[in-house]
Design a protein around this motif. Structure first.
Motif, mmCIF file in Angstrom:
data_model
loop_
_atom_site.group_PDB
_atom_site.id
_atom_site.type_symbol
_atom_site.label_atom_id
_atom_site.label_comp_id
_atom_site.label_asym_id
_atom_site.label_seq_id
_atom_site.Cartn_x
_atom_site.Cartn_y
_atom_site.Cartn_z
ATOM 1 N N GLN A 9 26.595 17.520 44.221
ATOM 2 C CA GLN A 9 27.835 17.414 43.439
ATOM 3 C C GLN A 9 28.468 18.787 43.228
ATOM 4 O OE1 GLN A 9 26.418 15.336 39.946
ATOM 5 N NE2 GLN A 9 27.098 13.352 40.731
ATOM 6 N N SER A 10 27.636 19.762 42.928
ATOM 7 C CA SER A 10 28.134 21.120 42.721
ATOM 8 C C SER A 10 28.781 21.666 43.995
ATOM 9 C CB SER A 10 26.987 22.020 42.270
ATOM 10 O OG SER A 10 27.418 23.335 42.105
ATOM 11 N N GLN A 11 28.144 21.421 45.120
ATOM 12 C CA GLN A 11 28.694 21.879 46.399
ATOM 13 C C GLN A 11 29.999 21.150 46.721
ATOM 14 O OE1 GLN A 11 28.062 24.408 48.048
ATOM 15 N NE2 GLN A 11 28.821 24.110 50.128
ATOM 16 N N ALA A 12 30.066 19.855 46.418
ATOM 17 C CA ALA A 12 31.291 19.084 46.663
ATOM 18 C C ALA A 12 32.458 19.681 45.868
ATOM 19 C CB ALA A 12 31.081 17.619 46.292
ATOM 20 N N GLU A 24 39.607 18.008 50.558
ATOM 21 C CA GLU A 24 40.795 17.595 49.813
ATOM 22 C C GLU A 24 40.455 17.010 48.453
ATOM 23 O OE1 GLU A 24 43.486 15.159 52.070
ATOM 24 O OE2 GLU A 24 43.133 16.331 53.896
ATOM 25 N N HIS A 25 39.292 16.361 48.356
ATOM 26 C CA HIS A 25 38.868 15.731 47.102
ATOM 27 C C HIS A 25 37.338 15.702 47.077
ATOM 28 C CE1 HIS A 25 38.361 12.279 49.748
ATOM 29 N NE2 HIS A 25 39.642 12.435 50.107
ATOM 30 N N GLU A 26 36.791 15.367 45.921
ATOM 31 C CA GLU A 26 35.333 15.440 45.764
ATOM 32 C C GLU A 26 34.577 14.458 46.662
ATOM 33 O OE1 GLU A 26 33.452 15.861 41.953
ATOM 34 O OE2 GLU A 26 35.145 17.057 41.217
ATOM 35 N N GLU A 27 35.154 13.314 46.951
ATOM 36 C CA GLU A 27 34.479 12.368 47.848
ATOM 37 C C GLU A 27 34.302 12.989 49.234
ATOM 38 O OE1 GLU A 27 35.264 8.009 49.802
ATOM 39 O OE2 GLU A 27 35.855 8.303 47.705
ATOM 40 N N GLN A 28 35.350 13.637 49.725
ATOM 41 C CA GLN A 28 35.249 14.322 51.014
ATOM 42 C C GLN A 28 34.266 15.488 50.905
ATOM 43 O OE1 GLN A 28 38.761 16.409 52.402
ATOM 44 N NE2 GLN A 28 38.111 16.220 54.545
ATOM 45 N N GLY A 29 34.321 16.209 49.797
ATOM 46 C CA GLY A 29 33.396 17.308 49.566
ATOM 47 C C GLY A 29 31.949 16.828 49.535
ATOM 48 N N TRP A 30 31.731 15.659 48.910
ATOM 49 C CA TRP A 30 30.389 15.067 48.851
ATOM 50 C C TRP A 30 29.879 14.768 50.264
ATOM 51 C CZ3 TRP A 30 26.479 14.161 45.528
ATOM 52 C CH2 TRP A 30 25.495 13.243 45.915
ATOM 53 N N THR A 31 30.733 14.171 51.070
ATOM 54 C CA THR A 31 30.353 13.859 52.448
ATOM 55 C C THR A 31 30.008 15.129 53.209
ATOM 56 O OG1 THR A 31 31.733 11.869 52.444
ATOM 57 C CG2 THR A 31 31.129 12.771 54.600
ATOM 58 N N GLN A 34 23.241 20.447 56.870
ATOM 59 C CA GLN A 34 21.800 20.349 57.084
ATOM 60 C C GLN A 34 21.016 21.508 56.483
ATOM 61 O OE1 GLN A 34 20.837 20.481 61.270
ATOM 62 N NE2 GLN A 34 22.679 21.651 61.705
ATOM 63 N N PHE A 35 21.694 22.565 56.078
ATOM 64 C CA PHE A 35 21.006 23.740 55.540
ATOM 65 C C PHE A 35 21.073 23.837 54.013
ATOM 66 C CE2 PHE A 35 22.467 24.995 59.817
ATOM 67 C CZ PHE A 35 21.221 25.113 60.413
ATOM 68 N N LEU A 36 21.993 23.123 53.380
ATOM 69 C CA LEU A 36 22.236 23.268 51.946
ATOM 70 C C LEU A 36 20.967 23.064 51.112
ATOM 71 C CD1 LEU A 36 24.115 23.654 49.514
ATOM 72 C CD2 LEU A 36 24.595 21.191 49.626
ATOM 73 N N LEU A 37 20.342 21.904 51.228
ATOM 74 C CA LEU A 37 19.160 21.628 50.406
ATOM 75 C C LEU A 37 17.978 22.513 50.784
ATOM 76 C CD1 LEU A 37 19.376 17.749 50.021
ATOM 77 C CD2 LEU A 37 20.048 19.517 48.373
ATOM 78 N N ASP A 38 17.832 22.814 52.071
ATOM 79 C CA ASP A 38 16.758 23.724 52.486
ATOM 80 C C ASP A 38 16.937 25.103 51.862
ATOM 81 O OD1 ASP A 38 15.541 21.766 54.019
ATOM 82 O OD2 ASP A 38 16.407 22.473 55.908
#
Length: 152
Positions: A20-23, A33-40, A46-50
């Protein structure tokens, strides 16, 4: 449910919060453009959570080595899993990876780590959430221990 006023939140692992923070960040940067797109986009990174996991491990390892360079620990758990059992374990861990692997269940977890700096042994408390403890009633208390015989 930290009842000890001396404990303070040190670290949190929450994959939903990270995504959510990254979105939101991607929207602020104009990359989404919006948080839903940011969430996707965040979920597809593939590197964010790692990277976040490695950062958490680094910070926790530094703190553990500051608290207890010898790496001998005594951990207790209350309300473990759906049966709400209790238990204890003496273990050796010199990295955050081995520390967490020694006490947390081997499943996807969300957790908060609290440290009481005023406690004589700098008590560490972990509130853990997972599929058998979705409300976070599972609590670990870990303190410095004397040298132990792990093989016993």
């Amino acid at each position: 449910m930290i009842t000890d006023k001396n404990s303070s939140l040190f670290l949190t692992w929450d994959t939903t919060e990270i995504l959510q923070s990254q979105a939101k960040h991607l929207v602020e940067l104009g990359e989404a453009e919006h948080e839903e797109q940011g969430w996707t986009m965040a979920c597809e990174d593939q590197f964010l959570l790692d990277d976040e996991w490695e950062n958490l491990l680094y910070c926790l390892t530094e703190k553990l080595n500051e608290i207890n360079p010898e790496g001998y620990w005594h951990g207790e758990v209350e309300n473990f899993g759906w049966r709400k059992t209790s238990g204890y374990k003496d273990f050796e861990a010199d990295t955050a990876r081995s520390f967490l692997a020694a006490i947390l269940p081997q499943t996807d977890c969300t957790f908060h780590i609290y440290i009481d700096e005023s406690h004589p042994f700098k008590e560490i408390k972990i509130q853990n959430f997972h599929h058998d403890s979705p409300m976070g009633n599972e609590w670990y208390t870990i303190v410095v221990s004397d040298a132990i015989d792990i093989a016993a």
